[in-house]
Structure formats: C-alpha cells, structure tokens
Design a protein around this motif. Structure first.
Motif, PDB file in Angstrom:
ATOM      1  N   UNK B  25       0.848  -1.206   0.000  1.00  0.00           N
ATOM      2  CA  UNK B  25       0.000   0.000   0.000  1.00  0.00           C
ATOM      3  C   UNK B  25       0.885   1.259   0.000  1.00  0.00           C
ATOM      4  N   UNK B  26       1.996   1.209   0.761  1.00  0.00           N
ATOM      5  CA  UNK B  26       2.918   2.346   0.807  1.00  0.00           C
ATOM      6  C   UNK B  26       3.512   2.661  -0.560  1.00  0.00           C
ATOM      7  N   UNK B  27       3.912   1.627  -1.269  1.00  0.00           N
ATOM      8  CA  UNK B  27       4.466   1.790  -2.621  1.00  0.00           C
ATOM      9  C   UNK B  27       3.412   2.362  -3.565  1.00  0.00           C
ATOM     10  N   UNK B  28       2.226   1.805  -3.472  1.00  0.00           N
ATOM     11  CA  UNK B  28       1.113   2.228  -4.331  1.00  0.00           C
ATOM     12  C   UNK B  28       0.819   3.715  -4.121  1.00  0.00           C
ATOM     13  N   UNK B  29       0.666   4.124  -2.875  1.00  0.00           N
ATOM     14  CA  UNK B  29       0.325   5.515  -2.577  1.00  0.00           C
ATOM     15  C   UNK B  29       1.453   6.460  -2.974  1.00  0.00           C
ATOM     16  N   UNK B  30       2.709   6.054  -2.669  1.00  0.00           N
ATOM     17  CA  UNK B  30       3.858   6.908  -2.998  1.00  0.00           C
ATOM     18  C   UNK B  30       3.937   7.135  -4.503  1.00  0.00           C
ATOM     19  N   UNK B  66      -6.089  -2.087   6.299  1.00  0.00           N
ATOM     20  CA  UNK B  66      -6.033  -3.439   5.736  1.00  0.00           C
ATOM     21  C   UNK B  66      -6.226  -4.446   6.864  1.00  0.00           C
ATOM     22  N   UNK B  67      -7.133  -5.402   6.650  1.00  0.00           N
ATOM     23  CA  UNK B  67      -7.346  -6.469   7.633  1.00  0.00           C
ATOM     24  C   UNK B  67      -8.638  -6.307   8.420  1.00  0.00           C
ATOM     25  N   UNK B  68      -9.095  -7.435   8.970  1.00  0.00           N
ATOM     26  CA  UNK B  68     -10.263  -7.393   9.855  1.00  0.00           C
ATOM     27  C   UNK B  68     -11.600  -7.301   9.154  1.00  0.00           C
ATOM     28  N   UNK B  69     -11.697  -7.830   7.923  1.00  0.00           N
ATOM     29  CA  UNK B  69     -12.977  -7.759   7.200  1.00  0.00           C
ATOM     30  C   UNK B  69     -13.683  -9.105   7.072  1.00  0.00           C
ATOM     31  N   UNK B  70     -13.151 -10.144   7.675  1.00  0.00           N
ATOM     32  CA  UNK B  70     -13.715 -11.477   7.478  1.00  0.00           C
ATOM     33  C   UNK B  70     -14.973 -11.747   8.284  1.00  0.00           C
ATOM     34  N   UNK B  71     -15.395 -13.011   8.292  1.00  0.00           N
ATOM     35  CA  UNK B  71     -16.657 -13.373   8.934  1.00  0.00           C
ATOM     36  C   UNK B  71     -16.541 -13.703  10.422  1.00  0.00           C
ATOM     37  N   UNK B 152      -6.205 -10.375   3.334  1.00  0.00           N
ATOM     38  CA  UNK B 152      -5.621 -11.397   2.455  1.00  0.00           C
ATOM     39  C   UNK B 152      -4.961 -10.669   1.278  1.00  0.00           C
ATOM     40  N   UNK B 153      -3.631 -10.849   1.098  1.00  0.00           N
ATOM     41  CA  UNK B 153      -2.913  -9.989   0.151  1.00  0.00           C
ATOM     42  C   UNK B 153      -3.512  -9.913  -1.260  1.00  0.00           C
ATOM     43  N   UNK B 154      -3.911 -11.069  -1.845  1.00  0.00           N
ATOM     44  CA  UNK B 154      -4.385 -10.949  -3.224  1.00  0.00           C
ATOM     45  C   UNK B 154      -5.739 -10.258  -3.310  1.00  0.00           C
ATOM     46  N   UNK B 155      -6.539 -10.351  -2.249  1.00  0.00           N
ATOM     47  CA  UNK B 155      -7.806  -9.611  -2.234  1.00  0.00           C
ATOM     48  C   UNK B 155      -7.541  -8.118  -2.042  1.00  0.00           C
ATOM     49  N   UNK B 156      -6.628  -7.813  -1.102  1.00  0.00           N
ATOM     50  CA  UNK B 156      -6.268  -6.422  -0.835  1.00  0.00           C
ATOM     51  C   UNK B 156      -5.749  -5.746  -2.109  1.00  0.00           C
ATOM     52  N   UNK B 157      -4.833  -6.450  -2.800  1.00  0.00           N
ATOM     53  CA  UNK B 157      -4.223  -5.875  -4.010  1.00  0.00           C
ATOM     54  C   UNK B 157      -5.248  -5.654  -5.123  1.00  0.00           C
ATOM     55  N   UNK B 158      -6.150  -6.621  -5.277  1.00  0.00           N
ATOM     56  CA  UNK B 158      -7.150  -6.518  -6.350  1.00  0.00           C
ATOM     57  C   UNK B 158      -8.093  -5.330  -6.111  1.00  0.00           C
TER      58      UNK B 158
END
Lengths: 255, 255
Positions: B25-30, B66-71, B152-158
């Motif tokens: 996320x840091x790379x993306x935003x920068x 990021x995180x803490x969105x599951x069931x 989950x990284x691939x969900x976060x990235x997508x």
C-alpha cells in the motif's frame, strides 16, 4: 506484560523496505511472554518520533524502537526519545572509546557525525553492537522500559539477543499451534470459534486465517494461542482447544 | 497529499505475519504522489481500531486500512471505523446479492457471520472484491477519505487496483532513484548529504542505507527522491542531485 514496537524510517512507509524488523521483534517479545499490543511506524522526523514515544510511554511495560541510529542528519531517534522523556544527551565513555579505536584503525577522523553515536540519554545505558557502530540503548524503570535498536537487521538482531536478560522476566509464557483445515469455509468455522472463544475467554485465543478462496476449494489455518503462568499450562490450554476444534470440524463432516 | 496506513491483526504484532500489505500500500500511494506519513498496526480490538481512526482522521488526505474484514468475531474493522466516524452500519444491496448467489451455489446458508460482510457504514460505498467475499469500502469526503481493504494480500491488491481512480489525483508526482556506492562509509558521506539536503530543502530528499559494515568493506545505497508538480520535474530534480552526489564521492577519492 504489554509491549509496543516503534519502527522509524521513511523507507518503511514508502514500502521500499518491508518491515521485517517489526516481525522479528514481535516474535521475540511474544516468545518471552509479552503481548505486543501496538505497532507504530514514523518518518525520520523529530516530532513524529517524539509523538510515538509520548503516545506509548506509560501504556506498555516495554517499548522497543528500531531505526534512526546512524550518523546522518535524518537519524534522530536518540534525540527524539530524549526529548520525549526530558532527558539530556550525555557522552557514553565506553562507546566513545570503541568508536575512537575503530576509526583510528582506519586512519579516519572522529567527525561530529561519527561522534554522535556515543551520545545517549542521561541515566540510560549503551548495549554494545557486536556487528556495527551504533550501540543499542536501554532505558529502564519509570513507567515503561525502552529499548532502542538500530535499523540494519543483523545489528538489530544481535543487540536484541544481548538485551534478552533485560527483557525476559520469565513470569509469563506463550504457546501457539496451528492446524490447517482443507475443505472448510472460514465462515462455517466462525460460529464454532465464537463459542470456544466465549467459553475460554481470557485463556486461549483462536484465530482463523483463510489461505485460499472462501468458496472455491477453501483452506484455512486455525491458530490457537495462550499466555499462562507456566509454559506447560499455556501448551495444555492450546492442545485442549485444538482437540475440541478438530472434533467440531469432524462433526461438521469436514476435515 | 498525505497518507496514513493502518493495518489490523494480532498476527502482524506477534510477527507471525510480516507486514507486506503495508509495504504494498505504501508503494502504491507513494507512486501516486502521496507522502505516507505514518503507519499504525493495531490488534483485532474495537477500541484499538477506533483509536487508530480517531488519531488519524483529519490529519491525512487518505487513510488506508487493511485487515479485519472477514466473517469471524475478531474481524471488527468495519464496526471500528463506523464507531470512530459516528456512522451507522447499513446493508449494501449489491454485496448482499453477490453473497446470496455465492452461498446458494454452494447450498450453504446465509448465516449471520456471512451476512456481516454486506454491512457498510452509511454514506460509504462498497468496492467489489473480484477474488474473495469481503468487499472493500470507500468513504469519501469529510476531513480524510478512508479506504478499507481486506487483509488477504491478493484480495487487498485486487481491490486497491480497482480503487486507483478514486485515489489517484494526478496532481503530485514522485520519482526516486538509488545509486550503490562501494568503499564509502556512511559517516563519510554524511556531511555531503547534509549539505545537499540543506541546499535543496523541500525539493529532494537524500537518504543513505548501509548495506554492509560501516568500517569493514563498506557499501551504501544512496536513495534520492522528489515530489513535484510534474513527473518530469521530479525526475529532473533526482537526476541533478545524483550527479552532484557522485561528483562529491569521486572528489573524496571513492566510488
């Protein structure tokens, strides 16, 4: 025993560097019975470092910082910590001798940038760095103990190992184990995990980590962990809980 | 444009999981012209999540979690964000339809744990998750925009990729380049870096990263970065500064 980890460096915030130091320190503290409650990453900026210390001082038994101990202008952790605690910087004689010897051997001057590494907050003590120039710093007592470590991983790790006897109180113990379950949706396990967590509130912690898609070919890691007054008690609590979870998963017809 | 990244999860604090999400996320935003000013990692705990949002709301143009969105019971990011902002949770019709269809195909019930994923703060909007169940959430306007992503990284990235048009303002640009110098001590470069930073204050940022021991066989990375109003200006500032640093290093008789 509660802990906070503060990592300092623009490169972490930018994502240039993955924060493996925080993970290493987190593992180290957890295995010594600490609960790491918060992680903070701040820029190489005096106000930000001071904010991080102000925010955590008195809330945690230990605060471990990593990064910002080098010779350049933007290495300002020691100054930031000192300002937050209202302590003056004083020369550490032993570190000064080590630095003098080291740079003399290289026929290099002891410039102000190099001399900077010998200054530590009054009342703290330097922890020798066996692999680099900047020492670690231990500030004990008060409302929180603070351990200041460099950011270069092998230097950080070496000093952390040396600080083990200061950190490890040997009165709380942590144990964890993980079971991988294939063919189980995380959402299907959720009510079971909720019930177990309620029944064993404060004794064990159960967390599920989805490894694949929830609905197509699901697979989850069930992580069970406990803190207790002895290593045996922590392990027993974890093993009992895992047995219970596996029985429930079997009852659901999955495994 | 300033940013804060909040990552949620005990597993990160314990060091069980290395925080690669914060780096991504840091790379993306920068690369989209943001300066990531702070990173916070909190436990799966309502008060802690609320604290992190309270602490950052209004200080940054964007906050990405990021995180803490599951069931499961300990996935409480949405509730924590809602509480911090004083917003009620409302059913998102589109997410509800997706979840209904998904679990129907599996002949699985839409239990409360699964239904939970369809609730988002009033006034926000769901961002479809192309690879998993929990949607991302975008809360715009106000004092800070907030983007809520799964762990989950691939969900976060997508989902982050899908949110690019919301995040990317195209009015600030970032450029960086790194030169590796062998045989140069970081402390020897420090006065040069200090001088250049003073002369170009606010235009470029120079940071040295030691790769090996300071005194035995030293090697450093000199990282130069700049934010500017155009991509060309940022690149030019970085290139000019690197040229100056290399000239100075050569003058010192090292390279």
């Amino acid at each position: 025993m509660k802990a906070c980890i503060i990592t300092i460096g623009n490169e972490i915030l930018k994502g240039r560097t993955v924060n493996t130091n925080a993970a290493h320190i987190g593992k180290f503290l957890t295995s010594r019975g600490y609960e790491v409650e918060r992680g903070i990453t701040v820029k190489d900026n005096l106000d930000e470092i001071k904010w991080a210390i102000d925010e955590s001082f008195g809330k945690y038994d230990i605060i471990v910082t990593s990064g910002g101990l080098g010779p350049t202008f933007d290495d300002m952790t020691v100054e930031g910590v000192s300002r937050a605690l209202g302590l003056e910087l004083v020369e550490d004689r032993e570190t000064l001798e080590i630095l003098s010897k080291r740079y003399k051997e290289l026929s290099a001057e002891l410039t102000p940038e190099r001399l900077k590494l010998a200054y530590i907050p009054a009342g703290s003590h330097a922890i020798r760095n066996p692999v680099g120039a900047a020492p670690g710093i231990w500030i004990s007592g008060g409302k929180s103990s603070i351990l200041v470590l460099p950011g270069v991983p092998r230097e950080m790790e070496a000093i952390l190992d040396q600080a083990d006897s200061l950190i490890n109180k040997n009165d709380r113990f942590y144990y964890e184990a993980t079971e991988r379950l294939a063919g189980v949706m995380e959402s299907a396990m959720a009510p079971i995990v909720n019930r177990i967590m309620e029944e064993h509130a404060g004794e064990v912690y159960v967390k599920t980590h989805p490894l694949k898609s929830e609905t197509r070919n699901p697979e989850i890691d069930v992580e069970v962990s406990a803190y207790a007054d002895s290593a045996e008690m922590a392990e027993q609590a974890v093993r009992d809980t895992i047995r219970e979870i596996l029985a429930e998963a079997r009852r659901m017809g999955k495994k």
